[in-house]
Write a protein that holds these residues in place. Structure first.
Motif, PDB file in Angstrom:
ATOM      1  N   TYR A 149       0.853  -1.200   0.000  1.00 16.66           N
ATOM      2  CA  TYR A 149       0.000   0.000   0.000  1.00 16.66           C
ATOM      3  C   TYR A 149       0.888   1.249   0.000  1.00 16.66           C
ATOM      4  CZ  TYR A 149      -3.131   3.737   1.336  1.00 16.66           C
ATOM      5  OH  TYR A 149      -3.818   4.925   1.347  1.00 16.66           O
ATOM      6  N   GLY A 150       0.639   2.136  -0.948  1.00 11.57           N
ATOM      7  CA  GLY A 150       1.444   3.365  -1.060  1.00 11.57           C
ATOM      8  C   GLY A 150       2.491   3.279  -2.154  1.00 11.57           C
ATOM      9  N   SER A 151       2.745   2.061  -2.646  1.00  8.85           N
ATOM     10  CA  SER A 151       3.785   1.924  -3.673  1.00  8.85           C
ATOM     11  C   SER A 151       3.197   2.189  -5.057  1.00  8.85           C
ATOM     12  CB  SER A 151       4.378   0.522  -3.636  1.00  8.85           C
ATOM     13  OG  SER A 151       3.437  -0.407  -4.113  1.00  8.85           O
ATOM     14  N   SER A 152       4.074   2.353  -6.020  1.00  8.05           N
ATOM     15  CA  SER A 152       3.604   2.562  -7.389  1.00  8.05           C
ATOM     16  C   SER A 152       4.727   2.227  -8.367  1.00  8.05           C
ATOM     17  CB  SER A 152       3.196   4.015  -7.597  1.00  8.05           C
ATOM     18  OG  SER A 152       4.363   4.812  -7.730  1.00  8.05           O
ATOM     19  N   LYS A 153       4.462   2.448  -9.637  1.00  7.24           N
ATOM     20  CA  LYS A 153       5.490   2.222 -10.649  1.00  7.24           C
ATOM     21  C   LYS A 153       5.912   3.549 -11.290  1.00  7.24           C
ATOM     22  CE  LYS A 153       4.903  -2.603 -11.651  1.00  7.24           C
ATOM     23  NZ  LYS A 153       4.143  -2.954 -10.463  1.00  7.24           N
ATOM     24  N   ILE A 154       5.646   4.621 -10.583  1.00  8.82           N
ATOM     25  CA  ILE A 154       5.956   5.952 -11.116  1.00  8.82           C
ATOM     26  C   ILE A 154       7.410   6.074 -11.588  1.00  8.82           C
ATOM     27  CG2 ILE A 154       6.453   8.291 -10.210  1.00  8.82           C
ATOM     28  CD1 ILE A 154       3.704   8.299  -8.995  1.00  8.82           C
ATOM     29  N   GLY A 155       8.307   5.413 -10.876  1.00  8.04           N
ATOM     30  CA  GLY A 155       9.733   5.500 -11.224  1.00  8.04           C
ATOM     31  C   GLY A 155      10.059   4.867 -12.564  1.00  8.04           C
ATOM     32  N   ASP A 156       9.175   4.008 -13.035  1.00  5.97           N
ATOM     33  CA  ASP A 156       9.306   3.456 -14.373  1.00  5.97           C
ATOM     34  C   ASP A 156      10.682   2.805 -14.602  1.00  5.97           C
ATOM     35  OD1 ASP A 156       8.375   2.907 -16.863  1.00  5.97           O
ATOM     36  OD2 ASP A 156       9.024   4.815 -17.739  1.00  5.97           O
ATOM     37  N   GLY A 157      11.228   2.218 -13.549  1.00  3.04           N
ATOM     38  CA  GLY A 157      12.514   1.537 -13.683  1.00  3.04           C
ATOM     39  C   GLY A 157      13.710   2.435 -13.963  1.00  3.04           C
ATOM     40  N   LYS A 158      13.538   3.731 -13.817  1.00  2.22           N
ATOM     41  CA  LYS A 158      14.668   4.644 -14.050  1.00  2.22           C
ATOM     42  C   LYS A 158      15.762   4.398 -13.009  1.00  2.22           C
ATOM     43  CE  LYS A 158      12.187   8.672 -15.888  1.00  2.22           C
ATOM     44  NZ  LYS A 158      10.916   8.780 -15.166  1.00  2.22           N
ATOM     45  N   ASN A 159      17.014   4.510 -13.448  1.00  2.00           N
ATOM     46  CA  ASN A 159      18.133   4.212 -12.553  1.00  2.00           C
ATOM     47  C   ASN A 159      18.501   5.406 -11.681  1.00  2.00           C
ATOM     48  OD1 ASN A 159      18.397   1.699 -13.786  1.00  2.00           O
ATOM     49  ND2 ASN A 159      19.700   2.563 -15.392  1.00  2.00           N
ATOM     50  N   ILE A 160      18.556   5.147 -10.399  1.00  2.36           N
ATOM     51  CA  ILE A 160      19.006   6.198  -9.489  1.00  2.36           C
ATOM     52  C   ILE A 160      20.140   5.648  -8.619  1.00  2.36           C
ATOM     53  CG2 ILE A 160      18.392   7.695  -7.534  1.00  2.36           C
ATOM     54  CD1 ILE A 160      15.748   8.177  -8.702  1.00  2.36           C
ATOM     55  N   VAL A 161      21.246   6.388  -8.623  1.00  2.00           N
ATOM     56  CA  VAL A 161      22.353   6.032  -7.749  1.00  2.00           C
ATOM     57  C   VAL A 161      22.173   6.811  -6.447  1.00  2.00           C
ATOM     58  CG1 VAL A 161      24.840   6.254  -7.403  1.00  2.00           C
ATOM     59  CG2 VAL A 161      23.957   5.551  -9.641  1.00  2.00           C
ATOM     60  N   VAL A 162      22.183   6.112  -5.344  1.00  2.11           N
ATOM     61  CA  VAL A 162      22.115   6.799  -4.049  1.00  2.11           C
ATOM     62  C   VAL A 162      23.402   6.481  -3.300  1.00  2.11           C
ATOM     63  CG1 VAL A 162      20.772   7.214  -1.955  1.00  2.11           C
ATOM     64  CG2 VAL A 162      19.625   6.351  -3.997  1.00  2.11           C
TER      65      VAL A 162
ATOM     66  N   ASN B 227      14.812   2.130  -9.990  1.00  3.71           N
ATOM     67  CA  ASN B 227      15.789   1.076  -9.850  1.00  3.71           C
ATOM     68  C   ASN B 227      17.031   1.673  -9.186  1.00  3.71           C
ATOM     69  OD1 ASN B 227      17.326  -1.261 -10.245  1.00  3.71           O
ATOM     70  ND2 ASN B 227      18.047  -0.509 -12.239  1.00  3.71           N
ATOM     71  N   CYS B 228      17.165   1.422  -7.886  1.00  4.00           N
ATOM     72  CA  CYS B 228      18.219   2.107  -7.125  1.00  4.00           C
ATOM     73  C   CYS B 228      19.486   1.270  -6.988  1.00  4.00           C
ATOM     74  CB  CYS B 228      17.723   2.437  -5.723  1.00  4.00           C
ATOM     75  SG  CYS B 228      16.390   3.629  -5.701  1.00  4.00           S
ATOM     76  N   THR B 229      20.623   1.962  -6.969  1.00  5.79           N
ATOM     77  CA  THR B 229      21.891   1.345  -6.626  1.00  5.79           C
ATOM     78  C   THR B 229      22.447   2.107  -5.431  1.00  5.79           C
ATOM     79  OG1 THR B 229      22.298   0.859  -8.957  1.00  5.79           O
ATOM     80  CG2 THR B 229      24.192   0.736  -7.480  1.00  5.79           C
ATOM     81  N   GLY B 230      22.661   1.409  -4.337  1.00  6.04           N
ATOM     82  CA  GLY B 230      23.174   2.059  -3.127  1.00  6.04           C
ATOM     83  C   GLY B 230      24.682   1.910  -3.060  1.00  6.04           C
ATOM     84  N   ILE B 231      25.380   3.032  -2.991  1.00  5.51           N
ATOM     85  CA  ILE B 231      26.843   2.981  -2.987  1.00  5.51           C
ATOM     86  C   ILE B 231      27.411   3.551  -1.696  1.00  5.51           C
ATOM     87  CG2 ILE B 231      28.946   3.788  -4.122  1.00  5.51           C
ATOM     88  CD1 ILE B 231      27.489   3.792  -6.736  1.00  5.51           C
ATOM     89  N   ASN B 232      28.346   2.810  -1.118  1.00  6.32           N
ATOM     90  CA  ASN B 232      29.075   3.295   0.039  1.00  6.32           C
ATOM     91  C   ASN B 232      30.448   3.749  -0.464  1.00  6.32           C
ATOM     92  OD1 ASN B 232      30.390   3.674   2.478  1.00  6.32           O
ATOM     93  ND2 ASN B 232      29.344   1.942   3.451  1.00  6.32           N
ATOM     94  N   HIS B 233      30.598   5.057  -0.602  1.00  8.83           N
ATOM     95  CA  HIS B 233      31.829   5.636  -1.165  1.00  8.83           C
ATOM     96  C   HIS B 233      32.845   5.784  -0.026  1.00  8.83           C
ATOM     97  CE1 HIS B 233      33.886   8.130  -4.251  1.00  8.83           C
ATOM     98  NE2 HIS B 233      34.190   8.987  -3.282  1.00  8.83           N
ATOM     99  N   LEU B 234      33.407   4.649   0.376  1.00  6.05           N
ATOM    100  CA  LEU B 234      34.312   4.645   1.530  1.00  6.05           C
ATOM    101  C   LEU B 234      35.458   5.637   1.366  1.00  6.05           C
ATOM    102  CD1 LEU B 234      34.765   0.796   2.066  1.00  6.05           C
ATOM    103  CD2 LEU B 234      33.474   2.370   3.525  1.00  6.05           C
TER     104      LEU B 234
END
Ligand code: ARG
Length: 567
Positions: A102-115, A150-157
């Protein structure tokens, strides 16, 4: 169902302005007795050559009223009153049907986001500022993924740089191997702090440190071995924290990962005619942007933090083809990111505009400012342990019979800290105060988790005594203003998530869940649900309690906090 959209569409059928403008004009009336939406007619007055009051009156006559209890005009405003029964039924059933999604959607349309988030420095303690980026980044990752990105989580040590020359020197001269084995980060910090103290007396130590870093950059075996040891020891410690916090990353590509990717960048900058000499260093001039130059290579030839960020951004574009590249880093690094993004732009990268610095404020504990240089730090494991221990004390007092106390104390104690971080706009500074953040009342994590546990206990009670299965539930019995307000809150979840994405601001979700808890408690204090005589009413209320639990759970999950069924 997006009721605001429906209101806008109804108006659109009668006027000559576009739907986005209408949606932008629609307001939420200040008091519930004025309805759920209000449309001001001032803007229409110019084109329609009529007074706003007249326009509101006309619209009221002509507008389609189906699905609304009534539509009224108040002076220049057209006010919409939802058909409460239909609204309540639709909302509750939708929540229960969608469940965890509940509350989710497909608005992001699989676009890639680097966090990029967390990014602590090797051989230094993970401090309260790193916890800030960790919880914001983790939450953004969850929120964006929930809406179909579509997120990629990066730890920039922070695992590269001249400080490793200092550390190698310090290690060779002062390390206590036993201490290093038992408490690696504390020992590395001790010798690092000692280095700074000693170098103040004898500045030639700095030259030694530079020499060691040069050897490291050149790949000399001994230095690389030591550096690897520092990195491995630190990572073990960091990963313990991530486990406690339930935070994950898709990549640990830190600064050292870009060692072999910097030459190409420097060459590129040079070929584009951007690289100039300044006091022996190589820099990109940013005078036109009112910024100091972006240093690419220091006078001793060593690369720096910014060089690695230029390489990292370029690598991320190539590897992840991002739609947005987000950096969750303290606002004291705003200039740095501005310089890096501007340099990328000058290099001709249009995607530099898709790089975003998500800044946050500083964190203090009472009046202690936290710095690694002088060794005056609060260690994060201490902080988390204290939160859990203090929560356990409270639980022992309030609910000594509770079975899984330790587990609950962990979730609630850690949750309290996360909640404190994400409660206000991220750029606002935070001052930690134990009593305040662990309180079961007020706008705290424990308050929301306690609300959830209370709701769950009602459900347990009712389920135990339920035997009148033949009675049908009747949503029309949910006719008090408390109930309508609560369901309105539950319906607004999606909207709060959309604000959170627009502003990259998890606090929108935190504030939201506080409001839900408050609305629930108002309702809860009004009725003794378990003892209600009218079974059809009781059943409807139970559905609403279930829906509330679901929404609190989903919202807390998006900010990285787990719910507990009892506390
Ligand atoms: N390691 C840095 C620090 O602790 C933060 C790194 C931020 N990320 C970046 N791409 N520069 O201050």
């Amino acid at each position: 169902m997006d009721y605001k959209k429906i209101v806008a569409q109804r108006i659109k059928q009668l006027v000559e302005i576009d739907i986005e403008t209408i949606e932008g004009l629609i307001e939420i009336p200040p008091r519930p007795e004025m309805g759920e939406f209000a449309f001001p007619c001032f803007q229409l007055a110019k084109t329609m050559r009529k007074s706003p009051n007249m326009i509101a009156k006309d619209l009221k006559e002509k507008i389609e009223k189906d699905g609304f209890e009534k539509i009224e005009c108040y002076g220049p405003y057209l006010n919409f009153f939802l058909d409460k029964g239909v609204f309540i039924k639709n909302t509750i059933e939708k929540i229960l049907q969608d469940g965890d999604s509940y509350g989710s959607s497909k608005i992001g349309d699989g676009k890639n986001i680097v966090v990029e988030y967390s990014s602590p420095n090797i051989a230094k303690p993970f401090h309260v500022g790193h916890l800030f980026t960790t919880v914001i980044g983790n939450s953004l990752y969850k929120i964006l993924s929930f809406e179909g990105y579509n997120c990629t989580g990066i730890n920039h040590l922070g695992d590269w740089g001249t400080q490793f020359g200092k550390l190698i020197y310090a290690y060779k001269n002062w390390v206590d191997e036993e201490a290093l084995a038992s408490e690696p980060i504390k020992e590395l910090l001790r010798i690092y702090v000692k280095f700074h103290a000693e170098a103040e007396i004898d500045p030639t130590l700095n030259d030694e440190a530079k020499m060691y870093f040069k050897k490291l950059e050149d790949g000399c075996e001994e230095e690389v071995k030591l550096w690897t040891k520092f990195r491995d020891l630190s990572l073990v410690e960091f990963k313990k924290l991530y486990k406690i916090l339930n935070v994950k990353f898709d990549s640990y590509a830190g600064e050292s990962f870009y060692c072999d990717k910097m030459d190409a960048i420097i060459k590129d900058i040079d070929q584009k005619g951007l690289l100039v000499e300044s006091n022996g260093a190589k820099v990109v001039m940013l005078d036109d942007y009112n910024m100091p130059p972006c240093i690419i290579k220091k006078s001793d030839g060593a690369t720096i933090y910014a060089t690695r960020d230029l390489a990292a951004a370029t690598y991320r574009k190539k590897t992840y083809d991002f739609y947005k590249n987000i950096y969750v880093v303290g606002k004291d690094q705003s200039l740095h990111f501005n310089q890096v993004f501007t340099t990328l732009k000058l290099m001709g990268n249009k995607w530099a505009d898709d790089c975003v610095h998500v800044a946050f404020g500083t964190v203090r504990f009472a009046d202690k400012k936290l710095s690694t240089r002088k060794g005056d730090v609060i260690f994060l494991d201490d902080l988390l342990n204290q939160a859990v221990a203090k929560t356990l004390e409270i639980i022992n007092e309030k609910n000594p019979e509770l079975k899984n106390k330790d587990e609950v104390a962990k979730k609630v104690g850690i949750g309290a800290i996360i909640f404190t971080y994400l409660k206000n706009h991220r750029e606002r500074d935070i001052i930690f105060n134990w009593d305040e953040m662990l309180s079961f009342e007020g706008e705290t994590g424990p308050y929301v988790q306690y609300t959830y546990a209370r709701a769950k206990s009602i459900l347990r009670k009712v389920e135990e005594n339920s035997n009148k299965n033949d009675v049908k539930l009747d949503y029309n019995k949910l006719n008090s203003s408390e109930e309508f307000e609560l369901v309105k809150q539950l319906e607004g979840f999606k909207k709060s998530i959309m604000y959170a994405i627009e502003k990259l601001e998890p606090s929108m979700v935190t504030r939201y869940v506080i409001d839900v808890a408050k609305a629930f408690n108002k309702f809860y204090n009004q009725y003794n649900i378990a003892n209600l005589e009218d079974e059809s009413n009781k059943k409807a209320k139970i559905k609403m309690v279930k829906a509330t639990c679901q929404v609190i759970k989903n919202a807390l999950n998006l900010i990285g906090i787990e719910v507990v069924d009892r506390m």
